[in-house]
Structures are given as C-alpha cells and as structure tokens.
Write an enzyme that holds these catalytic residues in place. Structure first.
Site, PDB file in Angstrom:
ATOM      1  CG  ASP A 143      53.507  53.673  42.578  1.00  0.00           C
ATOM      2  OD1 ASP A 143      53.413  52.596  43.218  1.00  0.00           O
ATOM      3  OD2 ASP A 143      53.066  53.817  41.426  1.00  0.00           O
ATOM      4  CG  ASP A 161      54.678  49.894  45.369  1.00  0.00           C
ATOM      5  OD1 ASP A 161      55.039  49.984  44.180  1.00  0.00           O
ATOM      6  OD2 ASP A 161      54.781  50.822  46.195  1.00  0.00           O
ATOM      7  CG  ASP A 174      33.475  42.322  34.613  1.00  0.00           C
ATOM      8  OD1 ASP A 174      33.832  41.984  35.757  1.00  0.00           O
ATOM      9  OD2 ASP A 174      32.708  43.284  34.401  1.00  0.00           O
ATOM     10  CG  ASP A 203      54.650  47.821  40.692  1.00  0.00           C
ATOM     11  OD1 ASP A 203      55.300  46.763  40.687  1.00  0.00           O
ATOM     12  OD2 ASP A 203      54.936  48.796  41.439  1.00  0.00           O
ATOM     13  CG  ASP A 234      38.854  40.692  34.632  1.00  0.00           C
ATOM     14  OD1 ASP A 234      37.755  40.614  34.075  1.00  0.00           O
ATOM     15  OD2 ASP A 234      39.027  40.496  35.844  1.00  0.00           O
ATOM     16  CD  GLU A 262      31.557  38.538  37.490  1.00  0.00           C
ATOM     17  OE1 GLU A 262      31.568  38.807  38.697  1.00  0.00           O
ATOM     18  OE2 GLU A 262      31.518  39.419  36.614  1.00  0.00           O
ATOM     19  CG  HIS A 278      37.951  41.337  42.505  1.00  0.00           C
ATOM     20  ND1 HIS A 278      37.773  40.168  41.785  1.00  0.00           N
ATOM     21  CD2 HIS A 278      37.276  42.293  41.833  1.00  0.00           C
ATOM     22  CE1 HIS A 278      37.029  40.436  40.724  1.00  0.00           C
ATOM     23  NE2 HIS A 278      36.717  41.705  40.723  1.00  0.00           N
ATOM     24  CG  ASP A 279      33.659  41.276  42.638  1.00  0.00           C
ATOM     25  OD1 ASP A 279      34.142  42.417  42.751  1.00  0.00           O
ATOM     26  OD2 ASP A 279      33.428  40.742  41.540  1.00  0.00           O
TER      27      ASP A 279
HETATM   28  C1  NOJ Z   1      32.332  42.132  38.206  1.00  0.00           C
HETATM   29  C2  NOJ Z   1      33.696  42.430  38.741  1.00  0.00           C
HETATM   30  O1  NOJ Z   1      34.246  41.287  39.316  1.00  0.00           O
HETATM   31  C3  NOJ Z   1      33.547  43.567  39.720  1.00  0.00           C
HETATM   32  O2  NOJ Z   1      34.692  43.800  40.474  1.00  0.00           O
HETATM   33  C4  NOJ Z   1      33.128  44.786  38.951  1.00  0.00           C
HETATM   34  O3  NOJ Z   1      32.901  45.849  39.850  1.00  0.00           O
HETATM   35  C5  NOJ Z   1      31.861  44.525  38.145  1.00  0.00           C
HETATM   36  N1  NOJ Z   1      31.870  43.259  37.469  1.00  0.00           N
HETATM   37  C6  NOJ Z   1      31.697  45.582  37.092  1.00  0.00           C
HETATM   38  O4  NOJ Z   1      32.699  45.460  36.124  1.00  0.00           O
END
Ligand code: NOJ
Length: 551
Positions: free
Chosen positions: A26, A22, A200, A30, A99, A254, A327-328
């Site tokens: 805030d 950041d 995605d 960013d 993305d 993905e 991130h998943d």
């Molecule tokens: C895959 C993404 O990596 C994930 O973070 C997202 O929640 C789902 N697709 C839905 O877009």
C-alpha cells in the site's frame, strides 16, 4: 523486581515504521515488512529495536500524535502483526521497546474530544485557559512546530496548549487521573511482553504553575517553564515506583537541552534515578546552534567535546545512550562527514561512536550511509515542522535559499524510504511509496552493499561484532587525545590487559598521523580500518583505524 540492565551489552536499531519496508503493497511501511527484515537486523549484530510510534494516529506528526495508546494502527498490520514481530524478535534474542508519547496526544484522541465538551472526568485532562479580555493569548509561549503554542477551541470556548503541532494538545500531567492513564499504558505494553520505552520529550511533562511568560528564551519561548518543570522528578518516580520497578525493563528519556550534570538527576544508577538512559542533543549541535534550523559550519571540536563530556561525567554513575542519527535530524554523512568521501566518512563516523561506552543506536539507513534528500519542489516535503519553516521563516531570503536551507536542515531527509535494492521504488514497496525515494538509491542500497565486502553495511557489521567481543569497549576507561585538533578524533578505551585506540580523520586532505604517547603501534593489532592500503605516517581522507593491545 531486580533490574539486570541487559541493555548495557546491546546495540539497538531504530525503526521509523512508515519508511522501513512495505510488505502489503500500500506504499506505507508496515510490521509485516519488519518481520521480513528481522534476519537482516540480526545479521547486522543488532539486539534491540526501538519502534517510533505504531499506534493509531491521524498522522499530523507522523504518529507522534496518538489517537489510541493501546492498539497498533491497521496500516502497520494491527496487533496481529505486532505480536508476530515481538515473538520473532524475542526468538532471536532481541529486545523491543516502544515509543511512549505522553506529553501530548492527538486532538482526535477520545480524551481530547471529551475534554472539549467538558465531559467528566476528562475536563482537566489537557491544559485549557480562557481567552483574555484584552484578546491576547494566555501567555507568550511558542510552539516548536507552528507559530504560537495556543489554539482556540470553539466548542469549549477556551484555548488549549500545544507545545508541538496544533493537532498535538498537551496533557495536563498535574491531574492524577492523567498519570494513572500513563501507568495503564505502561502496564499494557509491558504485560504484552515489550521490554521498555523510549519516552518522547519526557522532560516537558511538568509545566510551571501559572504558566508564566518566558522572557529568557529567544526562540521556543516557554521552554524555561516546561523543560525540567517543577514536578518532573516526582512524576517520573511515581511511574517507576508504581509500574517500572515491577518489570525488568529499560527506559530511555528524550531530553532536549540537557547537560550531563542535569542528566544525572534523571538517570543516576542509584535509588535517585528514575530512568535508565537519556537521548542528549549536545552531539547534534556540532553544525548548528540549539537545533538543526540555525545552521553553522560543522565543528569537529564541538562534536568531540559533547561526546567526551558525556563519557567522562556519566562514567560509573550512569549509562550513555550513543547515537548519530534518528528521525529528527538530517543524515549524518551529509552533515558531519563528506559526500565526496561518502564511504570513508560514513565509516569514520561509525567508528567515532561505536567504541564509546554506552548503548549504541543505529537509525534505519545509517548503516548504508544514506544521504540527505534534495527535492527541487518544496511542496514534496511532508513534515509539519519543515513545511511551517518554509512558509514562515527567513521570508526575506529567496525561495531558492529557503529551499536550500531545507536540504540542509529538514528532518524529512531521514524519512525517505529505506533503500533496499536498485529496483523499482528502491525495493521498499511494489506500490508507489507514501513519500519520495531519494534519487541516489541505484548507487546506495542494501543489496549492493551485501555483495561488497568493503561496503558501509559490512563495516557496521564488523564494528558491531568487534565492540561485542571487547570488554574494554563496555567497561574500559575513556581518554581523548588531541582535543584541540579540528581534523582528528582520537580516543582510547582501556582496561588492565586490553586497550583500544580509535583514530578518526575528518578531512578531505591527508593528515599527518599523530599517535598519542604511550601507544606503540608496532606492537598492536589493527582490528578495523577503512582503507585497504595504509600510507606510512599519514591518515588518508576520512581514514579510520582501530588498534588493539592485549596481554
Ligand atoms: C520528539 C520526536 O522525536 C519528534 O519526532 C516529535 O515530532 C516530537 N517529539 C513531538 O512528539
């Protein structure tokens, strides 16, 4: 336009923008913060950036619910900051990919708002179905995030399909106008200078005609009829022919539930392929069945099997995307390594994938060995999927057991702010961050690791520099040894005149050093290691070594 496949020589870094840095105080990461850190990325040896969504969004799924595809959200600094980062990246020889999330939009996107009101031409932009006379939902499909996949819309008087959150209605890709919109989005960003897209859940965009019930899948019902659906290759070919072929860009698909054989139908390097690389989930299933929320004990054999099969089956036919974290998924040291042997296991994990054939991706914080986050209060979790899981799944278990499940499985563990320093808010922000900082930031942070030659960060730097120097890493043949061992991952990469042997121990106890036949260690150069002092004939806990032979 000739495709140069520039990504084959690169290492990418994934930025999940809310939690990276950041700069405008805030509490939210960013693009000005990214701009400040471009030199850091370059010092890591990274040559490409994948940005998780930066577009305007209500944030129901942290940006994967897009309200406007042709802009950058003001909280990330808007277009001005984006262009600055793009130029700054290009000036450093780095590529930048966006993305592309076109399976669904936000319900706050103007298309959806018009579609609910049947305003043309948007009426059929989404997948609408009338209520059934018996009061049942249009079919038995599940949402991956919250309950069933259908939501009734009062304004339109119909149900819409949402494979993800209620606020993420699925687009109707069978409508040629929707496909034209996708092409406009692709052209818009490519013309602005971006170098490609991570797409995605792109394998979900074509749903089977009639949306039949799914009687096969025990969970995530519907997948049978929307993953690799009937027109998927046709639509992807159309995007390629009409847009992607006209730019020297890269696309990364993905693809949940995909085997190497199936992947070749998408990414073969001949005229049949439609995309360049694929994010596979098989190597994410070494400690769980199917997804992170059906946990099992970590199995090194499953992990190795996944990597080996992708290495062998894609060789010469397609190119691998290599990753351990994004991130998943929860943090990989907590999952596949050992927090007790934190430093050593983070390095062993790094060596396990950085010398494979393909393009490696490093996720923010992975290079510091960031660990899972374990809050005492389940209310602190932000992620829509995690919150639903806690409230609705395994209700026969105690609240404590359910909380522990989140500690192990929630993707929020990968979303806590980057740990830059041991100062306030881990140096992520001078304001109170939008999301909790992991308490361990005083021990695990970039500033400390910059100063320590033996740090995980510096190991990543050395490993990345090494992979770039060695032709065998890019092109060499892959061989795996001792595949049945549950404690050792051992592979070689071989070209005439250059060969590499990678040894990675996965155990908290010392292991006998096993060397495959034909590899004479006494004639090799030890080019990477994570213990200063070696023990003869023994691999110490989570020890890794990389040996090189060159003629
Ligand atoms: C895959 C993404 O990596 C994930 O973070 C997202 O929640 C789902 N697709 C839905 O877009």
């Amino acid at each position: 336009m000739e495709k140069t496949r520039w990504y084959k020589d690169m290492v990418f870094y994934q930025i999940w923008p809310r939690s990276f840095k950041d700069a405008d105080a805030d509490g939210m990461g960013d693009l000005w913060g990214v701009y400040e850190k471009l030199d850091y990325l370059q010092s890591l040896g990274v040559d490409g950036i994948w940005f998780s969504p930066l577009y305007p969004s209500p944030g129901a799924d942290c940006g994967y619910d897009i309200a406007d595809y042709m802009d950058i959200a003001p909280e990330f600094g808007g277009m001005e900051a984006f262009k600055k980062v793009l130029d700054g990246a290009h000036a450093r020889g780095m590529k930048l990919i966006m993305d592309l999330v076109v399976n669904h939009t936000s319900d706050e996107h103007a298309w959806f708002q018009k579609s609910r009101r049947r305003i043309e031409p948007y009426t059929d932009y989404y997948i609408w179905r009338p209520a059934r006379p018996d009061g049942k939902l249009p079919n038995n499909w599940d949402s991956c995030f919250e309950g069933k996949a259908w939501q009734f819309d009062e304004l339109r008087g119909e149900y819409y399909l949402h494979i993800f959150a209620v606020k993420q209605p699925d687009l109707n890709m069978d409508n040629p106008l929707v496909r034209e919109e996708v092409k406009k989005i692709l052209r818009f960003w490519l013309d602005l200078g971006v170098d490609g897209f991570r797409e995605d859940v792109i394998t979900y965009i074509s749903k089977k005609e009639g949306l039949p019930n799914d009687y096969l899948f025990p969970m995530n019902k519907g997948m049978l009829h929307y993953n690799h659906g009937p027109h998927i290759h046709e639509y992807l070919h159309e995007f390629k022919r009409d847009v992607l072929d006209h730019y020297d860009c890269m696309t990364l698909a993905e693809a949940p539930l995909v085997s190497p054989k199936r992947a070749l139908k998408y990414i073969a390097e001949d005229e049949t392929g439609q995309m360049d690389m694929m994010i596979q989930f098989q190597s994410q299933c070494a400690d769980c069945l199917f997804t992170d929320y059906l946990p099992m004990k970590f199995s090194l054999r499953r992990f190795k099997r996944a990597f080996s099969s992708w290495q062998k089956k894609l060789r010469g036919r397609a190119w691998n995307m290599l990753y351990l974290e994004n991130h998943d998924h929860p943090r990989v040291v907590s999952r596949y390594g050992s927090e007790k042997f934190w430093k050593q296991s983070a390095k062993t994990l790094a060596a396990s994938y950085l010398f494979l054939q393909g393009t490696p991706f490093v996720y923010q914080g992975q290079e510091l060995g960031m660990l899972n986050w374990r809050p005492e209060d389940p209310e602190l979790y932000e992620d829509v999927q995690t919150r639903w899981q806690y409230a609705h799944a395994a209700l026969n278990r105690s609240p404590e057991q359910r909380l522990h499940r989140l500690w192990r499985a929630s993707r929020d563990s990968a979303r806590t702010p980057m740990q830059w320093t041991d100062g306030e808010h881990a140096g992520f922000s001078t304001a109170s961050p939008w999301f909790s900082v992991n308490e361990n930031y005083k021990a695990i942070n970039a500033r400390q690791q910059e100063q320590d030659p033996d740090s995980i960060l510096n190991f990543y730097r050395r490993a990345i520099a090494l992979r770039k120097r060695l032709r065998a890493v890019r092109d060499g043949e892959y061989r795996e040894f001792f595949p049945l061992s549950g404690r050792l991952y051992c592979y070689s990469r071989e070209l005439p005149g250059q060969k590499l042997l990678v040894l990675c121990a996965y155990s908290e106890k010392p292991q006998k050093l096993r060397v495959p036949a034909g590899f004479d260690l006494s004639r090799a150069e030890l080019v990477l290691q994570n213990y200063a002092v070696l023990q003869p004939g023994v691999l110490q806990p989570y020890e890794t070594r990389v040996y090189l032979w060159e003629d």
